[in-house]
Design an enzyme around this catalytic site. Structure first.
Site, PDB file in Angstrom:
ATOM      1  N   LYS A 212      53.226  85.121  55.136  1.00 50.73           N
ATOM      2  CA  LYS A 212      52.730  86.486  54.964  1.00 50.73           C
ATOM      3  C   LYS A 212      52.189  87.122  56.245  1.00 50.73           C
ATOM      4  O   LYS A 212      52.012  88.345  56.299  1.00 50.73           O
ATOM      5  CB  LYS A 212      51.624  86.515  53.897  1.00 50.73           C
TER       6      LYS A 212
ATOM      7  N   TYR B  31      56.159  86.108  46.809  1.00 48.79           N
ATOM      8  CA  TYR B  31      56.851  85.625  48.016  1.00 48.79           C
ATOM      9  C   TYR B  31      57.728  86.711  48.630  1.00 48.79           C
ATOM     10  O   TYR B  31      57.750  86.890  49.850  1.00 48.79           O
ATOM     11  CB  TYR B  31      57.692  84.379  47.693  1.00 48.79           C
TER      12      TYR B  31
HETATM   13  C1  PHB Z   1      58.794  79.364  59.909  1.00 52.32           C
HETATM   14  O1  PHB Z   1      58.186  79.218  60.975  1.00 52.32           O
HETATM   15  O2  PHB Z   1      60.016  79.410  59.859  1.00 52.32           O
HETATM   16  C2  PHB Z   1      58.044  79.519  58.650  1.00 52.32           C
HETATM   17  C3  PHB Z   1      56.662  79.372  58.637  1.00 52.32           C
HETATM   18  C4  PHB Z   1      55.974  79.497  57.455  1.00 52.32           C
HETATM   19  C5  PHB Z   1      56.656  79.759  56.285  1.00 52.32           C
HETATM   20  C6  PHB Z   1      58.018  79.921  56.295  1.00 52.32           C
HETATM   21  C7  PHB Z   1      58.705  79.813  57.476  1.00 52.32           C
HETATM   22  O3  PHB Z   1      55.973  79.852  55.110  1.00 52.32           O
END
Ligand code: PHB
Ligand code: APR
Length: 385
Positions: free
Chosen positions: A292, A380
């Site tokens: 987020k 999400y």
């Molecule tokens: C990412 O760095 O790709 C990443 C980090 C946190 C998340 C999803 C993706 O919740």
């Protein structure tokens, strides 16, 4: 020097605000403490809500995002090896786009027409209740920029929030007793979608930047040192936390970046102090579970840009008067979701066996409840502004 809006910080929040103001004909200057290369070297998250994609379109910087962004219609959760796919498309008819924050920053930097001052030392804010100004040092010379408004987009450690008198600010904070050790690698991702994994050894995340570049994380104690983690140790630990088929399919290689980020929930209220506004990480931090951080920074600056456009074009202060309340309403919902997802998926040393059973019950409930999955999916993919 004089401008209408002085923006402190050239992260995604400051750059996007500058871009939206430029497009509206509002003069602005960005003052950044680091170099452009340094800013682009920071590896951060990479999941965009549709609202953030739409904002990139509005800012006319979405060309590469449209071509290279990966549409994800769902995500996987794994709990002690049991899998649950959250089908965003089926549950709420929406998706997210995987596109690195570094790329968002690069696109905004390349499009920038206004003045950006990089490597500004000793940035200071003056008289934000009266005649606001920003000063900084460069090559031994002190510069001063007078302005109508200051936008503090300078992240958690910036000078903007720190310049507000303590008694004017209320802060809310939760620190977690762990961080994420992340690794970036030029290998195809282990799965088409992200995998958020809970395991008794700790949380793990399989993420990606493209079809050839992957990002993986494992939960580590707060005081862990990155030097203690060889690539081999990282891959071994990651495999232990994934279900066997995923562990088997994992393509490993030499890391091109490795770092530890602490986990924190933080909100400062309000977001306006006279002619100073806070946006992005300067005002709030979410733990990365749920992705987020960047999306909140984008929605803050969209609201702030609209408020300033209303002010300059329509001479109405309604937008800037409402900014703090409006942005905080959205921020707290994202804080709740990020905290919840963090609570579900990490191991918490202090909650013991009872805590783990509650997490398991939560996962089982999710697995069996369309309504619960819808709640996850709706949050999400991003709540409405
Ligand atoms: C990412 O760095 O790709 C990443 C980090 C946190 C998340 C999803 C993706 O919740
Ligand atoms: N003076 C000028 N610039 C500063 C100062 C200062 N005193 N302090 C910090 N900065 C700069 C930083 O160097 C950085 O480039 O402000 C910028 C803030 O950028 P970010 O930390 O990326 O914050 P923001 O633009 O709000 O973006 C939020 O970044 O941390 C992630 O998860 C977060 O994805 C979210 C996004």
């Amino acid at each position: 020097m004089r401008t209408q809006v002085a923006i402190i910080g050239a992260g995604p929040a400051g750059l996007m605000l500058g871009r939206l103001l430029d497009l509206a004909g509002i003069d602005n200057v960005i003052i950044e403490r680091k170099s452009a290369d340094y800013v682009l070297g920071r590896i951060r998250a990479g999941v965009l809500e549709q609202g953030s994609v739409d904002l990139m379109e509005r800012a006319q910087v979405a060309g590469r995002l449209r071509a290279e962004g990966l549409i994800h219609h769902g995500t996987d959760l794994s709990f002690d090896g049991d899998r649950l796919r959250i089908d965003f498309a089926g549950l709420v008819g929406k998706h997210v786009t995987v596109y690195g924050q570094t790329e968002v920053t690069r696109d905004l930097m390349e499009a920038r027409q206004g003045n950006t001052i990089y490597e500004a030392g000793n940035v200071a804010i003056h008289d934000f209740d009266g005649n606001p100004a920003v000063s900084w040092e460069q090559d031994g010379v002190t510069h001063r920029l007078d302005c109508d408004y200051i936008a503090g987009c300078d992240g958690y450690h910036g000078v903007s929030r720190a310049s507000v008198p303590q008694e004017a600010l209320t802060t809310f904070e939760r620190t977690y007793p762990f961080g994420w050790l992340g690794i970036l690698v030029d290998k195809p991702p282990v799965a088409h979608e992200l995998i958020y994994a809970h395991h008794e050894r700790g949380f793990a995340l399989c993420s990606q930047r493209s079809n050839t570049r992957s990002r993986y994380y494992v939960q580590v104690p707060t005081d862990e040192k990155v030097e203690n983690w060889s690539d081999d140790r990282f891959w071994d630990e990651l495999r232990l936390r994934l279900n066997p088929e995923t562990a088997e399919a994992l393509q490993t290689g030499p890391s091109i970046e490795k770092s530890i980020a602490p986990l924190r929930s933080f909100v400062a209220e309000p977001l306006r102090f006279g002619k100073l506004f806070l946006a992005g990480d300067a005002a709030h931090i979410v733990p990365p579970t749920g992705a987020k951080g960047l999306n909140l920074a984008m929605s803050d600056v969209a609201m702030l840009a609209d408020a300033m456009i209303e002010l300059y074009a329509e001479k109405s202060a309604a937008g800037i008067d409402n900014y703090s309340q409006r942005a905080l309403a959205r921020i707290w919902k994202a804080e709740r979701f990020s905290w919840w997802m963090t609570s579900l998926l990490h191991t918490f040393p202090e909650t013991g066996r009872f805590g783990r059973r509650i997490q398991r019950a939560e996962f089982d409930y999710l697995s069996g409840s369309h309504a619960a999955q819808q709640v996850l999916a709706e949050n999400y993919v991003g709540l409405p502004a």
